[in-house]
Structure formats: structure tokens, C-alpha cells
Design a protein around this motif. Sequence first.
Motif, PDB file in Angstrom:
ATOM      1  N   UNK A 180       0.819  -1.204   0.000  1.00 24.03           N
ATOM      2  CA  UNK A 180       0.000   0.000   0.000  1.00 24.03           C
ATOM      3  C   UNK A 180       0.862   1.266   0.000  1.00 24.03           C
ATOM      4  N   UNK A 181       2.118   1.114   0.378  1.00 24.49           N
ATOM      5  CA  UNK A 181       2.990   2.283   0.498  1.00 24.49           C
ATOM      6  C   UNK A 181       3.620   2.690  -0.831  1.00 24.49           C
ATOM      7  N   UNK A 182       3.772   1.749  -1.746  1.00 27.45           N
ATOM      8  CA  UNK A 182       4.478   2.043  -2.996  1.00 27.45           C
ATOM      9  C   UNK A 182       3.899   3.226  -3.756  1.00 27.45           C
ATOM     10  N   UNK A 183       2.573   3.329  -3.924  1.00 24.76           N
ATOM     11  CA  UNK A 183       2.043   4.478  -4.675  1.00 24.76           C
ATOM     12  C   UNK A 183       2.202   5.812  -3.959  1.00 24.76           C
ATOM     13  N   UNK A 184       2.527   5.770  -2.662  1.00 23.55           N
ATOM     14  CA  UNK A 184       2.640   6.994  -1.874  1.00 23.55           C
ATOM     15  C   UNK A 184       4.053   7.545  -1.838  1.00 23.55           C
TER      16      UNK A 184
END
Length: 444
Positions: free
Chosen positions: A85-89
Motif C-alpha cells: 500500500x505504500x508504494x504508490x505513496x
Amino acid sequence: MGKGGNQGEGATEREAPMQTFCWEEIQKHNLRTDKWLVIDRKVYNITKWSSRHPGGHRVIGHYAGEDATDAFHAFHRDLDFVRKFMKPLLIGELAPEEPSQDHGKNSQITEDFRALRKTAEDMNLFKSDHLFFLLLLAHIIVMESIAWFIIFYFGNGWISTVITAFVLATSQAQAGWLQHDYGHLSVYKKSMWNHVVHKFIIGHLKGASANWWNHRHFQHHAKPNIFHKDPDVNMLHVFVLGEWQPIEYGKKKLKYLPYNHQHEYFFLIGPPLLIPVYFQYQIIMTMIVRRDWVDLAWAMSYYVRFFITYIPFYGILGALLFLNFIRFLESHWFVWVTQMNHIVMEIDREPYRDWFSSQLAATCNVEQSFFNDWFSGHLNFQIEHHLFPTMPRHNLHKVAPLVKSLCAKHGIKYQEKPLLRALQDIIRSLKKSGELWLDAYLHK
């Protein structure tokens, strides 16, 4: 300033070269509508995503503009899953010349604490004993059954009613400690199973909301005893805590209540009312306002079961009074246990400390014994629990010597008290804060 300026949310790791930022730039993004944070030297824009954060938007927002590495590792069991979930952020990383810690936090303490955590992992201290938690659940169900049998066999006289109420209050208190274990993901390796059992225990066995508890309690763990961040020190002008708040109230001539007597009226409106009045109202309203129908259904299943069991003996009004008497008894247990570790410690504005130091400043321990462990749900090891929230409670005593050694190395006070003294210190602390308020109110 960050090199290359501000990117929008949604940049990915595939972009090369990765943009770099300095702490001066990152710390500007600590607003409600603009939030960045740092994990393992990577910079993330969480502005839009924070509203979808499973732990609530407030807990992650409390680390806006800061390094959240140790908090991230403390709260999450399945790091590989969370990182998806962190990759796009991801929007960049700290510039090479920038330190890993913000606000001049102690990097050596941070490094030593991370080594301590690695040692605890190597010792398998994050591995739970499922039989231990099964027995805890079993003893709660046994108490529920004994309570019903007392009324069924001996009738609904005063003596049997009072005895049953104390048995059920004990069951409720122990269920409270057990839901706390599952809420912190400290039983099963997979988060999903912890969440499922958590909803069953806090919902069906206690009539409360898992999401309400998560959103409130995780803020407390993220920033313990920090005004405007830890909801547990938001006393709604009923009490003044620590040293800074009473002096501020006194200087501003704020007198919602006679705070110099708060150590006395605490007995009237603290332990007796927290669960049966404040928490009960807040939980129900939170579920309705947020339209949390799943948690509401779980909570309703508790009330249905309770009233089906006891209305035949007491009638509707009698069963309702019986329920609130049980909540009244449980509330005393809950308040004294939870406050003995925190209210007596430093309570202040955001000091921007490293994870280890911030948790030690806000928590203290109570001596170990079989009774103390059971009575407090192992929250007598509050220091270790705050440092490692996902560690199963039966292993907290094993990591305690390592924590003590690290405290000694860095000159950090490790407080441990007898149970009775810890309870008495609650009143002493309230009295001291009240006296600070009165002095500031009269003379400043």
C-alpha cells in the motif's frame, strides 16, 4: 528545501533518479491537508491516503513531518503486506547528507533500540503461545457460566445478585485485557485472524466497537501522554494533568472545576463513570455516526445475549440496572489499572523524542507477580508493551531485562513500583497537578 520541489501524491519507485528532500522541507508538510512522513529514509505523501488508513487518519497524521520508522515497525506485523500500500505513496527519499532522525532526535538510542528489537525477534519473543490465549478465553467463558448458574440456582436475592455482578465484572475486565491482545495483533501472525477474534471479543463479549478502540488506542500508543495527540489525556476540562497544563489553566484563570480538589472528586466521577457513562455513550455514538454497522451488529449481539439471559430473573428494568452495576464495577478496575502506568508520568506538549525515549517518559511498570499479571492483563509491563505493542503479553517479562540494560546504558530512568504504591501515586499526581493550578491561578 527539497531538491526538485513538491511532487504530487502517487509517484512510484520506478521513477529515476529518486527525488531527495531535506528535513526542513519535510517538516513543512505536517498540516491536516498536507502530510508527509519518513519511513526507512523514504518520503511518503499520505495526505489523501490517511483517510483510508485502517488504524485511523489521526494516528498516522500524528507523525506528519517526522520519521515514523519505529512506529511503523511497532504497529505492523506483516510488513511485506503493508508495503504494497505504500508504494504508490512514495515521492522520494532523504538527501544523503540528511540524518535519519528529525528534530535532533538521539540517533544512538534509536540504533541501539533497533538492535534490541532484532534481538527480541531472534529470541522468538514475537511468537505467541496460542494455548495461553485459549485458556484466557476459556476462563472468561467459565466466569460467564458461573454467573448465570448462581442466579439460576440461588435465585435473584441481593447476596446472589451482588456476587454475580462481581463475577461478571471480573469477566468483563478480563475480556477487556484479552481484546487488547487481539487488537494489537499480538496473537496470530496474520492480521486478519486477529481482527476477526478481536471483533468477537470486544463486540460479542463486551458490547463495544473494535474500530472505536483501534482508532482511539493506537493514537495513545503512537504519542503517549502528548496533549492534542493522545486522547487518553483529553480530560474535557474535568481534570488538569502533568505540570504544563495546570499552570497554563491557572495563568489563563480557567476554572471549570476546583482543580485543587481533583484528587478528591476523582473518586466520584473518575472510576465510577468512565465506562458506564462516557465510554458507553461515545462507543454507541461513534458506531452510529460512522455507520459502522458491522461493529454495531457485534455489539448488539452482546446486549441481546445479556438481556435474554437475565430478563427472566430481573425483568427489563432490573436487567438494565444490573448491567449498569456491572459496568460500574468494571469501570473502577479499568481506570485504576490503566492510569497507574501513565497519569503519574510526564504529560506535556509534543517534545519530539525518539521512540524509545518517548515511551519511557510516558510509562512505568508495576512489579511482577502471578496476581499482578492477571489483575492487569500483563499491563504491569507497560514499558515493554509500549515499546513492542505486537509482542504477546506472556513474553514481555522476557524482554524486560534487555530494556533495563538499554535504559542503564543511556541514563534513562526505568520505573517499576509495587502495585499499592502505583495506585496511590495516581492520587498523589492529581493532587500535585491541582496544587500547581491553584498556585498559578492565585499568583500568576
